[in-house]
Design an enzyme around this catalytic site. Structure first.
Site, PDB file in Angstrom:
ATOM      1  N   PHE A   1      -7.800 -17.086  27.641  1.00 24.66           N
ATOM      2  CA  PHE A   1      -7.948 -17.888  28.913  1.00 24.66           C
ATOM      3  C   PHE A   1      -8.335 -17.231  30.177  1.00 24.66           C
ATOM      4  O   PHE A   1      -9.139 -17.623  30.815  1.00 24.66           O
ATOM      5  CB  PHE A   1      -6.383 -18.566  28.897  1.00 24.66           C
ATOM      6  CG  PHE A   1      -6.024 -18.913  30.480  1.00 24.66           C
ATOM      7  CD1 PHE A   1      -7.017 -19.648  31.163  1.00 24.66           C
ATOM      8  CD2 PHE A   1      -4.766 -18.430  30.830  1.00 24.66           C
ATOM      9  CE1 PHE A   1      -6.549 -20.127  32.462  1.00 24.66           C
ATOM     10  CE2 PHE A   1      -4.581 -19.017  32.043  1.00 24.66           C
ATOM     11  CZ  PHE A   1      -5.416 -19.842  32.895  1.00 24.66           C
TER      12      PHE A   1
ATOM     13  N   LEU B   1      -9.537 -13.030  18.540  1.00 28.18           N
ATOM     14  CA  LEU B   1      -9.602 -14.239  18.338  1.00 28.18           C
ATOM     15  C   LEU B   1      -8.068 -14.764  17.921  1.00 28.18           C
ATOM     16  O   LEU B   1      -8.013 -15.882  17.327  1.00 28.18           O
ATOM     17  CB  LEU B   1     -10.826 -15.202  17.506  1.00 28.18           C
ATOM     18  CG  LEU B   1     -12.029 -14.537  17.988  1.00 28.18           C
ATOM     19  CD1 LEU B   1     -13.113 -15.428  17.086  1.00 28.18           C
ATOM     20  CD2 LEU B   1     -12.382 -14.883  19.499  1.00 28.18           C
TER      21      LEU B   1
ATOM     22  N   TYR C   1       8.253  -7.956  24.803  1.00 25.84           N
ATOM     23  CA  TYR C   1       7.022  -7.964  25.687  1.00 25.84           C
ATOM     24  C   TYR C   1       7.013  -7.225  26.726  1.00 25.84           C
ATOM     25  O   TYR C   1       5.993  -6.617  26.878  1.00 25.84           O
ATOM     26  CB  TYR C   1       6.831  -9.394  25.825  1.00 25.84           C
ATOM     27  CG  TYR C   1       5.473  -9.813  26.633  1.00 25.84           C
ATOM     28  CD1 TYR C   1       4.233  -9.349  26.426  1.00 25.84           C
ATOM     29  CD2 TYR C   1       5.786 -10.364  28.013  1.00 25.84           C
ATOM     30  CE1 TYR C   1       3.256  -9.721  27.423  1.00 25.84           C
ATOM     31  CE2 TYR C   1       4.920 -10.736  28.859  1.00 25.84           C
ATOM     32  CZ  TYR C   1       3.365 -10.264  28.383  1.00 25.84           C
ATOM     33  OH  TYR C   1       2.369 -10.524  29.465  1.00 25.84           O
TER      34      TYR C   1
ATOM     35  N   GLU D   1      14.879 -14.852  30.658  1.00 25.71           N
ATOM     36  CA  GLU D   1      14.639 -15.643  31.697  1.00 25.71           C
ATOM     37  C   GLU D   1      14.727 -14.853  33.024  1.00 25.71           C
ATOM     38  O   GLU D   1      15.568 -14.241  33.340  1.00 25.71           O
ATOM     39  CB  GLU D   1      15.354 -17.007  32.014  1.00 25.71           C
ATOM     40  CG  GLU D   1      14.961 -17.836  33.086  1.00 25.71           C
ATOM     41  CD  GLU D   1      13.579 -18.416  32.663  1.00 25.71           C
ATOM     42  OE1 GLU D   1      12.622 -17.670  33.299  1.00 25.71           O
ATOM     43  OE2 GLU D   1      13.243 -19.485  32.147  1.00 25.71           O
TER      44      GLU D   1
ATOM     45  N   LYS E   1       4.777  -3.749  27.575  1.00 26.26           N
ATOM     46  CA  LYS E   1       3.924  -3.657  28.736  1.00 26.26           C
ATOM     47  C   LYS E   1       4.259  -2.638  29.685  1.00 26.26           C
ATOM     48  O   LYS E   1       3.216  -1.787  30.347  1.00 26.26           O
ATOM     49  CB  LYS E   1       3.724  -4.927  29.554  1.00 26.26           C
ATOM     50  CG  LYS E   1       2.934  -6.189  28.982  1.00 26.26           C
ATOM     51  CD  LYS E   1       1.651  -5.720  28.939  1.00 26.26           C
ATOM     52  CE  LYS E   1       0.788  -6.904  28.572  1.00 26.26           C
ATOM     53  NZ  LYS E   1      -0.800  -6.637  28.578  1.00 26.26           N
TER      54      LYS E   1
ATOM     55  N   ILE F   1      12.053 -29.307  30.048  1.00 28.77           N
ATOM     56  CA  ILE F   1      12.142 -28.046  30.885  1.00 28.77           C
ATOM     57  C   ILE F   1      13.407 -27.251  30.331  1.00 28.77           C
ATOM     58  O   ILE F   1      14.388 -27.750  29.731  1.00 28.77           O
ATOM     59  CB  ILE F   1      12.654 -28.439  32.285  1.00 28.77           C
ATOM     60  CG1 ILE F   1      11.592 -29.168  33.044  1.00 28.77           C
ATOM     61  CG2 ILE F   1      13.255 -27.336  33.013  1.00 28.77           C
ATOM     62  CD1 ILE F   1      11.963 -29.731  34.300  1.00 28.77           C
TER      63      ILE F   1
END
Length: 311
Positions: free
Chosen positions: A11, A33, A145, A273, A149, A204
């Site tokens: 993206f 891909l 994740y 979160e 990073k 949500i």
């Protein structure tokens, strides 16, 4: 220049590739891909300056071959980016985001190629005030994740210090816009718009008071490309965002207009979160002469037009 973009069919990657081609560089895309798509780059496929290689950053032999092209610059965007998948399958994310980055770094070191490493705002702890998160603010790896990073960021910066390799770590905030997937996790703006257009509910996670700083993808691509062009960025960590945050509740209202179609559901990973994400991009403004140009309302409109045309 000769430029390698890993994850260039993704993206954000496709917008970076578009910008580089517009600047008349010779561009190589390396993408397995798994997350990207040839559809994203279909409009460039006849461009003589574009070379597309299907392959994996974990394939060291392939990387060795590719780097014989003597690149001037490497934009390293390839990564596993799904937070929930990193919680479910941490090894996959670590292998792609940390070890994959190490493999790319090694080739950059051997051939002295500047690397622009795409990290994420998800490495941060929550914003503590309305001045936004600065690069020196605390980090907090709340998922494999973000942990992967941070590990990769540290390796990238270690190569700058140990080998004097030109390298920069960039931390864009939540990026949205045309070509973002509108299913699954991640693209909250795209998912909300698609559900709104299809007369489906907008779901949500949690109470919806968590905020996001939403950066339009063309602003993000301009930032990424500038970080590669500028020597001022070497050895730095640099944020990019809109400098405005919005709660997920308010975002849903902005998109759907009809509040009865907004539903709250149980959060799938509340432990990961971040309650308040707000970017302070003063450093990008100072070092790169970059600031966002597209407002949230304008960006949502552009994204909606693209999703309508793609349905």
């Amino acid at each position: 220049m000769k430029v390698l973009v890993t994850g260039g069919a993704g993206f954000i990657g496709r917008w970076v590739v578009k910008r580089l081609l517009d600047h008349n560089h010779s561009v190589w895309i390396l993408d397995d891909l798994s997350n990207g798509s040839l559809k994203n780059i279909a409009e460039f496929e006849n461009n003589p300056n574009l070379n597309i290689v299907k392959g994996d950053i974990k394939n060291q032999e392939l990387l060795q071959q590719l780097f014989l092209n003597q690149y001037d610059l490497c934009y390293h965007l390839a990564a596993s980016i799904n937070v929930q998948e990193s919680i479910d399958y941490p090894k996959t994310t670590f292998d792609n985001d940390t070890i994959g980055t190490f493999n790319v770094l090694e080739q950059c070191r051997k051939h002295n190629v500047k690397i622009v490493f795409m990290s994420t705002c998800m490495v941060y702890d929550r914003a503590s005030n309305d001045n936004g998160i600065k690069e020196i603010d605390p980090i907090k790896p709340t998922s494999p994740y973000s942990g992967s990073k941070i590990a990769a960021e540290n390796m990238v910066l270690s190569y700058f210090h140990a080998y004097n390799l030109p390298a920069v770590v960039i931390r864009p905030f939540n990026t949205y816009g045309p070509f973002q997937k509108s299913g699954g996790e991640g693209g909250v703006v795209a998912i909300f718009i698609k559900n709104s257009l299809n007369n489906k509910p907008l779901y949500i996670y949690g109470d919806g008071t968590q905020t996001r700083d939403l950066l339009y993808v063309e602003d993000c691509a301009r930032f990424i490309v500038k970080a590669g062009y500028s020597d001022n960025s070497n050895g730095e960590i640099i944020n990019a965002g809109l400098g405005r945050d919005i709660s997920i509740n308010e975002l849903a209202k902005l998109i759907v207009k009809d509040e009865s179609r907004i539903q709250h559901v149980k959060h799938i990973h509340p432990q990961s979160e971040i309650q308040k994400l707000l970017c302070n991009y003063e450093k990008a403004k100072h070092l790169l002469n970059w600031e966002p140009q597209v407002s949230l309302e304008e960006g949502i409109k552009k994204t909606e037009e693209w999703i309508k045309s793609d349905i």
